[in-house]
Write a protein that holds these residues in place. Structure first.
Motif, short mmCIF file in Angstrom:
data_model
loop_
_atom_site.label_atom_id
_atom_site.label_comp_id
_atom_site.label_asym_id
_atom_site.label_seq_id
_atom_site.Cartn_x
_atom_site.Cartn_y
_atom_site.Cartn_z
N GLN A 134 46.66 43.77 -82.62
CA GLN A 134 46.20 42.55 -81.95
C GLN A 134 47.12 41.38 -82.24
N ALA A 135 47.93 41.50 -83.30
CA ALA A 135 48.84 40.42 -83.69
C ALA A 135 49.81 40.04 -82.59
N ILE A 136 50.24 41.04 -81.80
CA ILE A 136 51.28 40.75 -80.80
C ILE A 136 50.71 40.33 -79.46
N GLU A 137 49.38 40.34 -79.32
CA GLU A 137 48.72 39.91 -78.07
C GLU A 137 49.36 40.57 -76.85
N SER A 138 49.64 41.88 -76.99
CA SER A 138 50.18 42.68 -75.88
C SER A 138 51.44 42.08 -75.30
N SER A 139 52.32 41.60 -76.19
CA SER A 139 53.57 40.96 -75.75
C SER A 139 54.74 41.55 -76.52
N LYS A 186 42.53 35.06 -78.96
CA LYS A 186 42.39 33.63 -79.25
C LYS A 186 43.62 33.13 -79.99
N ASP A 187 43.58 33.24 -81.33
CA ASP A 187 44.71 32.74 -82.13
C ASP A 187 45.28 33.83 -83.02
N ALA A 188 45.28 35.06 -82.53
CA ALA A 188 45.76 36.17 -83.35
C ALA A 188 47.20 35.96 -83.79
N THR A 189 48.08 35.66 -82.84
CA THR A 189 49.49 35.50 -83.19
C THR A 189 49.68 34.35 -84.18
N VAL A 190 48.99 33.23 -83.96
CA VAL A 190 49.09 32.09 -84.87
C VAL A 190 48.63 32.49 -86.27
N SER A 191 47.50 33.18 -86.35
CA SER A 191 46.95 33.51 -87.67
C SER A 191 47.85 34.50 -88.41
N PHE A 192 48.45 35.44 -87.70
CA PHE A 192 49.37 36.37 -88.36
C PHE A 192 50.63 35.65 -88.81
N MET A 193 51.09 34.69 -88.05
CA MET A 193 52.26 33.91 -88.46
C MET A 193 51.95 33.08 -89.70
N ILE A 210 44.29 35.45 -100.50
CA ILE A 210 44.68 34.05 -100.66
C ILE A 210 44.19 33.22 -99.47
N ARG A 211 44.24 33.78 -98.27
CA ARG A 211 43.73 33.07 -97.09
C ARG A 211 42.22 32.87 -97.19
N ALA A 212 41.51 33.94 -97.52
CA ALA A 212 40.04 33.90 -97.52
C ALA A 212 39.48 33.00 -98.62
N ASN A 213 40.18 32.89 -99.73
CA ASN A 213 39.64 32.15 -100.87
C ASN A 213 40.31 30.80 -101.12
N ILE A 261 50.18 41.91 -93.68
CA ILE A 261 50.04 40.69 -92.88
C ILE A 261 48.84 40.94 -91.97
N TYR A 262 47.72 40.30 -92.28
CA TYR A 262 46.46 40.66 -91.62
C TYR A 262 45.56 39.46 -91.42
N THR A 263 44.91 39.39 -90.26
CA THR A 263 43.69 38.61 -90.07
C THR A 263 42.75 39.45 -89.20
#
Length: 432
Positions: free
Chosen positions: A173-178, A121-128, A66-69, A112-114
């Motif tokens: 990578q979603a959690i950006e080491s946090s 960069k925006d890993a956390t944002v994109s996963f959210m 759904i995100r990609a298309n 839940i993937y990007t």
């Protein structure tokens, strides 16, 4: 008083009526008895099993499609019929409500993937954003979907004829080491995290480092920070997913985890020697850990071919191999629909799950109880065990507060987009 002719006629008529009723009853009973004794067909048996027990798939990438298309625009998207849309990769979607119902899917871990390009960069944002689209999708059709975060909630959703909807993060990578972000994802409903996707995080190696020609930077499995991630996931009750990770990462996890782990979408290395699959000695550790391998339908991991799609028989070979080593309690299903372009013949989309169950039953060495464990009983058991252990750990463990070192971030060139104000200032001149 002697009976008159009229009385005898009436009594005779009543007797005749009662005899007819008795005869009809006996006939119905005989027919019913015959019907009851007639064995159910395999298809009828499968329908009966799926009507009473949830089929829970470990991995579906509908949200990514759904995100990609459609850029996550679902307000006007017909979620009942996704085959009508022309998609970027020209392969029709494998998932929509109509086919989920036809496939009698009772529960689904939505991925839940990007991509890895978001890391640093925006890993956390994109996963959210992906969590948001799935929550909106569930809210759009509350008569079909129901959010679930525990094994009991899955059962409750299934009993009310909803598709229990669970979230699994695909890629650490979603959690950006946090640890803060890890905990917030848990609060949003995430119940497993795949430690890596097809890229390393600063604290865990992915499967491609095991390729003979790999020139990737290696962590040698889990770093000390990575080990803390596992401990915090155990404390939270978030399932540790080892699909996509390197062999050394798997071994490190088994050495430290207190909770059963999962492979959300992997298959058997002995049947197809791809690094995304699970080797026999690792399967032995899964058995000891009481975890589960959820067999994927990806042709490249099933028949080790980019051109041969494979068949239901090939998927069953992986299921049976894992069952033979781990036991029936350690195998499940993790198809990876909408995360792949090709699918095995006979398993083209989410409507085809019953065909796989029919095939297994037809082999003669699968009982109904075995099937119930395979389709959902095993993953519910693993979830319950993680929930139980988390409750015990939370009595003595405090939330993890350590930061990953700047050096570990710099190795992967991940400091450019970070302010780093959480780190203490390094004093270089004591007199200034």
């Amino acid at each position: 008083m002697p009976l008159t002719r009229k009385h005898r006629i009436i009594i005779g008529s009543i007797v005749a009526i009662l005899a007819c009723i008795l005869a009809i009853g006996i006939t119905i009973g005989v027919v019913a008895g015959r019907r009851k004794s007639t064995p159910l067909t395999i298809q009828e048996q499968v329908n009966q099993i799926l009507a009473n027990n949830p089929l829970i798939d470990g991995h579906n990438d509908w949200a990514w499609l759904i995100r990609a298309n459609f850029q996550n625009r679902i307000n006007d998207l017909d979620l009942f019929n996704m085959t009508q849309y022309q998609l970027k990769n020209t392969t029709p979607s494998h998932t929509d409500i109509t086919r989920l119902r036809k496939g009698q899917v009772g529960g689904q871990f939505w991925s839940i993937y990007t991509g890895c390009e978001h890391q640093g960069k925006d890993a956390t944002v994109s996963f959210m954003e992906q969590i948001d689209v799935m929550k909106r999708l569930i809210a759009k059709h509350p008569d079909i979907f129901q959010m679930a975060t525990t094994a009991n909630e899955v059962r409750q959703a299934f009993s009310s004829k909803h598709i229990a909807s669970l979230f699994g993060i695909e890629g650490g990578q979603a959690i950006e080491s946090s640890f803060s972000i890890l905990r917030l994802f848990y609060q949003m409903g995430v119940r497993y995290m795949t430690l890596t996707h097809n890229c390393n995080t600063p604290w865990a190696d992915q499967n491609k480092v095991d390729h003979n020609d790999s020139v990737l930077i290696k962590n040698n499995g889990l770093t000390e920070f990575g080990k803390r991630v596992i401990a915090e996931m155990n404390r939270l009750g978030m399932l540790v997913d080892l699909s996509h990770v390197a062999r050394k990462t798997m071994l490190d996890v088994f050495n430290i985890t207190r909770s059963p782990v999962i492979f959300s979408h992997s298959s058997a290395y002995t049947v197809c020697n791809h690094t995304r699959n699970v080797q026999d000695d690792i399967l032995e550790l899964v058995k000891i850990n009481q975890g589960i391998v959820m067999v994927t339908f990806v042709p490249g991991f099933i028949v080790c071919s980019d051109t041969n799609r494979g068949t239901i028989d090939d998927v069953a070979a992986h299921i049976n191999h894992i069952r033979n080593i781990v036991g029936i309690e350690g195998v499940g299903l993790g198809a990876d629909y909408d995360g792949i372009q090709k699918t095995p013949v006979g398993l083209e989309d989410v409507s085809k799950f019953p065909k796989l169950i029919e095939y297994l039953l037809s082999q003669g060495n699968w009982t109904h109880d075995d099937i119930i464990k395979l389709i959902g009983g095993n993953i519910l058991r693993v979830m319950e065990k993680n929930e139980q252990i988390a409750q015990e750990l939370q009595k003595t463990m405090k939330p993890e507060e350590n930061l990953i070192s700047i050096n570990e971030l710099e190795i992967y060139n991940l400091t450019q987009c970070r302010n780093l104000d959480m780190y203490p200032t390094i004093v270089t001149n004591a007199t200034s």
